[in-house]
Design a protein around this motif. Structure first.
Motif, PDB file in Angstrom:
ATOM      1  N   LYS A 100     -14.430   0.474 -17.563  1.00  0.00           N
ATOM      2  CA  LYS A 100     -12.980   0.318 -17.397  1.00  0.00           C
ATOM      3  C   LYS A 100     -12.572   0.202 -15.927  1.00  0.00           C
ATOM      4  N   VAL A 101     -13.488   0.529 -15.036  1.00  0.00           N
ATOM      5  CA  VAL A 101     -13.142   0.641 -13.618  1.00  0.00           C
ATOM      6  C   VAL A 101     -12.645  -0.671 -13.028  1.00  0.00           C
ATOM      7  N   TRP A 102     -13.438  -1.733 -13.126  1.00  0.00           N
ATOM      8  CA  TRP A 102     -13.089  -2.975 -12.446  1.00  0.00           C
ATOM      9  C   TRP A 102     -11.881  -3.657 -13.077  1.00  0.00           C
ATOM     10  N   LYS A 103     -11.695  -3.472 -14.349  1.00  0.00           N
ATOM     11  CA  LYS A 103     -10.500  -4.014 -15.011  1.00  0.00           C
ATOM     12  C   LYS A 103      -9.247  -3.347 -14.461  1.00  0.00           C
ATOM     13  N   ALA A 104      -9.327  -2.022 -14.295  1.00  0.00           N
ATOM     14  CA  ALA A 104      -8.178  -1.273 -13.788  1.00  0.00           C
ATOM     15  C   ALA A 104      -7.883  -1.596 -12.327  1.00  0.00           C
ATOM     16  N   LEU A 105      -8.896  -2.014 -11.580  1.00  0.00           N
ATOM     17  CA  LEU A 105      -8.733  -2.302 -10.151  1.00  0.00           C
ATOM     18  C   LEU A 105      -8.265  -3.737  -9.881  1.00  0.00           C
ATOM     19  N   GLU A 106      -8.090  -4.531 -10.923  1.00  0.00           N
ATOM     20  CA  GLU A 106      -7.574  -5.888 -10.747  1.00  0.00           C
ATOM     21  C   GLU A 106      -6.080  -5.836 -10.449  1.00  0.00           C
ATOM     22  N   ASP A 107      -5.639  -6.729  -9.574  1.00  0.00           N
ATOM     23  CA  ASP A 107      -4.216  -6.772  -9.211  1.00  0.00           C
ATOM     24  C   ASP A 107      -3.508  -7.794 -10.098  1.00  0.00           C
ATOM     25  N   PHE A 130      -4.760   8.344  -9.732  1.00  0.00           N
ATOM     26  CA  PHE A 130      -4.209   6.994  -9.651  1.00  0.00           C
ATOM     27  C   PHE A 130      -4.586   6.095 -10.839  1.00  0.00           C
ATOM     28  N   PHE A 131      -5.750   6.352 -11.445  1.00  0.00           N
ATOM     29  CA  PHE A 131      -6.241   5.457 -12.497  1.00  0.00           C
ATOM     30  C   PHE A 131      -6.723   6.259 -13.708  1.00  0.00           C
ATOM     31  N   CYS A 158       0.832  -1.212   0.000  1.00  0.00           N
ATOM     32  CA  CYS A 158       0.000   0.000   0.000  1.00  0.00           C
ATOM     33  C   CYS A 158       0.864   1.259   0.000  1.00  0.00           C
ATOM     34  N   ILE A 159       2.004   1.174   0.677  1.00  0.00           N
ATOM     35  CA  ILE A 159       2.924   2.321   0.735  1.00  0.00           C
ATOM     36  C   ILE A 159       3.707   2.448  -0.565  1.00  0.00           C
ATOM     37  N   LEU A 160       4.148   1.303  -1.082  1.00  0.00           N
ATOM     38  CA  LEU A 160       4.978   1.308  -2.291  1.00  0.00           C
ATOM     39  C   LEU A 160       4.173   1.640  -3.550  1.00  0.00           C
ATOM     40  N   GLU A 161       2.960   1.100  -3.627  1.00  0.00           N
ATOM     41  CA  GLU A 161       2.107   1.293  -4.807  1.00  0.00           C
ATOM     42  C   GLU A 161       0.832   2.031  -4.379  1.00  0.00           C
ATOM     43  N   PRO A 162       0.729   3.306  -4.650  1.00  0.00           N
ATOM     44  CA  PRO A 162      -0.434   4.105  -4.206  1.00  0.00           C
ATOM     45  C   PRO A 162      -1.781   3.558  -4.683  1.00  0.00           C
ATOM     46  N   THR A 163      -1.783   2.809  -5.796  1.00  0.00           N
ATOM     47  CA  THR A 163      -3.061   2.288  -6.311  1.00  0.00           C
ATOM     48  C   THR A 163      -3.537   1.049  -5.552  1.00  0.00           C
ATOM     49  N   TYR A 164      -2.621   0.367  -4.869  1.00  0.00           N
ATOM     50  CA  TYR A 164      -2.952  -0.938  -4.297  1.00  0.00           C
ATOM     51  C   TYR A 164      -4.016  -0.850  -3.206  1.00  0.00           C
ATOM     52  N   ALA A 167     -18.787   1.838  -9.823  1.00  0.00           N
ATOM     53  CA  ALA A 167     -18.094   2.045 -11.108  1.00  0.00           C
ATOM     54  C   ALA A 167     -18.461   3.394 -11.713  1.00  0.00           C
ATOM     55  N   ASP A 168     -19.741   3.737 -11.641  1.00  0.00           N
ATOM     56  CA  ASP A 168     -20.204   5.029 -12.181  1.00  0.00           C
ATOM     57  C   ASP A 168     -19.529   6.197 -11.470  1.00  0.00           C
ATOM     58  N   ASN A 169     -19.448   6.095 -10.138  1.00  0.00           N
ATOM     59  CA  ASN A 169     -18.858   7.182  -9.347  1.00  0.00           C
ATOM     60  C   ASN A 169     -17.350   7.287  -9.538  1.00  0.00           C
ATOM     61  N   LEU A 170     -16.672   6.136  -9.552  1.00  0.00           N
ATOM     62  CA  LEU A 170     -15.216   6.151  -9.692  1.00  0.00           C
ATOM     63  C   LEU A 170     -14.779   6.634 -11.066  1.00  0.00           C
ATOM     64  N   ALA A 171     -15.561   6.311 -12.073  1.00  0.00           N
ATOM     65  CA  ALA A 171     -15.209   6.693 -13.457  1.00  0.00           C
ATOM     66  C   ALA A 171     -15.102   8.205 -13.626  1.00  0.00           C
ATOM     67  N   THR A 172     -15.862   8.937 -12.823  1.00  0.00           N
ATOM     68  CA  THR A 172     -15.876  10.401 -12.952  1.00  0.00           C
ATOM     69  C   THR A 172     -15.255  11.101 -11.740  1.00  0.00           C
ATOM     70  N   SER A 173     -14.633  10.326 -10.845  1.00  0.00           N
ATOM     71  CA  SER A 173     -14.039  10.898  -9.636  1.00  0.00           C
ATOM     72  C   SER A 173     -12.772  11.678  -9.951  1.00  0.00           C
ATOM     73  N   GLU A 174     -12.748  12.935  -9.552  1.00  0.00           N
ATOM     74  CA  GLU A 174     -11.559  13.761  -9.761  1.00  0.00           C
ATOM     75  C   GLU A 174     -10.378  13.238  -8.954  1.00  0.00           C
ATOM     76  N   TYR A 175     -10.663  12.767  -7.749  1.00  0.00           N
ATOM     77  CA  TYR A 175      -9.596  12.263  -6.881  1.00  0.00           C
ATOM     78  C   TYR A 175      -8.960  11.005  -7.466  1.00  0.00           C
ATOM     79  N   MET A 176      -9.782  10.075  -7.969  1.00  0.00           N
ATOM     80  CA  MET A 176      -9.259   8.806  -8.476  1.00  0.00           C
ATOM     81  C   MET A 176      -8.475   8.968  -9.773  1.00  0.00           C
ATOM     82  N   LYS A 177      -8.648  10.113 -10.430  1.00  0.00           N
ATOM     83  CA  LYS A 177      -7.870  10.377 -11.645  1.00  0.00           C
ATOM     84  C   LYS A 177      -6.371  10.456 -11.358  1.00  0.00           C
TER      85      LYS A 177
END
Length: 331
Positions: free
Chosen positions: A248-255, A239-240, A86-92, A227-237
């Protein structure tokens, strides 16, 4: 034994520290932030600290039980790996948080599938019971008719024998069907002896299954809304790159690893510099936690020096987790 007690006492102090850390994280998770998503990291760390704290506290009271010690050791190492990732990879940290809904959906899908299989099994057993009852009573009636020719008009004697034979037949059929049902490993047969196969099937089909389907519907709705909310989230931009597209949301959130497969624990450990540590612990714990020859013939209690080694490792893992998360909170 003094060294073991010393490490246990040090771990108890760390557990106290984890409780304080949990309180800090809980407080941070409730504070107003510029973006709601900023609270996520505190939620993840808060739950991770609480889970490790509870598990370690239980283990300290386990009388150095083998299974409890090694399972706690492995889980705590995995918690350390997650913390470092979580510290090394901000997206994790966001992958962990948002994948929870998908995992819950998978669990619900699995449970619904299991319920449907058990409904079919109940239907099959009910049909078998009907055939058994029909055939056995048919045979009994033939015997009764034959006995009437022998007994003549002795109604009291023949009535008693008929009642006794009927009771014995019913008990025999029940036992046979109970034995057939017990051949299967089931989750929802608890009351089948009282309810019977047909009524138990009715209850599962009309009460239990609809509840799981409704929970699944709500979970799928939550997944879509997320997915709808994250796709347009300014904050999540930050990282993703969802590009405003929910699909595209759940595909991008796969590890995933570089080969496209899901990242293994060994790969995660190697990424944070704990590859050798994980391999050693995995080798030890797998032989003890799985039903193989080593675990079958190994004593359920470890030698004193082995217990000391585990507590020493456990102390170091917990210390590293609390230090790393404390640093995050203090920033």
């Amino acid at each position: 034994m003094d060294k073991i007690s010393s490490y246990k006492n040090r771990i108890v102090l760390l557990c106290d520290e984890m409780q304080k850390l949990y309180g800090q994280l809980d407080s941070e998770s409730k504070k107003d932030k510029d973006f709601e998503e900023e609270k996520i990291k505190y939620e993840v760390y808060k739950n991770l600290v609480n889970t490790v704290h509870n598990l370690v506290s239980t283990t300290l009271n386990s009388n150095d039980n083998l299974i409890s010690l090694v399972s706690t050791l492995r889980y705590t190492l995995e918690s350390l790996i997650v913390t470092k990732l979580c510290i090394l990879e901000p997206t994790y940290i966001y992958k962990i948080y948002f994948q929870t809904a998908l995992i819950h959906k998978t669990r619900l899908d699995s449970m619904i599938s299991r319920i449907k299989k058990e409904i079919k099994l109940l239907e099959k057993l009910d049909a078998e019971e009907t055939r058994l009852t029909t055939n056995s009573w048919k045979n009994l009636l033939e015997k009764i008719n034959n006995s009437k020719n022998i007994l003549g008009d002795d109604k009291e004697f023949s009535g008693g024998r008929i009642y006794e034979a009927s009771y014995e037949l019913n008990e025999k059929n029940i036992l046979e069907m109970d034995n057939k049902a017990s051949e299967h490993i089931t989750l929802f047969f608890e009351d089948v002896e009282n309810n019977g196969f047909n009524f138990q099937k009715y209850l599962i089909e009309n009460q239990l299954l609809p509840r799981y389907r409704e929970e699944l519907r709500k979970t799928e709705e939550k997944i879509q809304n997320t997915a709808d909310n994250l796709a347009t989230s300014e904050y999540m931009k930050r990282f993703f790159d969802f590009n405003g597209e929910p699909k595209k949301v759940w595909k991008a959130l796969e590890d995933r690893n570089q080969r496209g497969g899901y990242r293994t624990w060994n790969e995660k450990a190697t990424t944070v510099g704990l590859g050798d540590e994980y391999e050693a612990i995995y080798e030890l714990t797998s032989k003890l936690l799985h039903c193989v020859s080593y675990s079958i013939f190994t004593s359920k209690f470890l030698a004193e020096e082995e217990v000391l080694l585990i507590y020493r490792q456990l102390f170091q893992y917990i210390k590293k987790i609390t230090t790393a998360i404390n640093d995050i909170v203090s920033k």
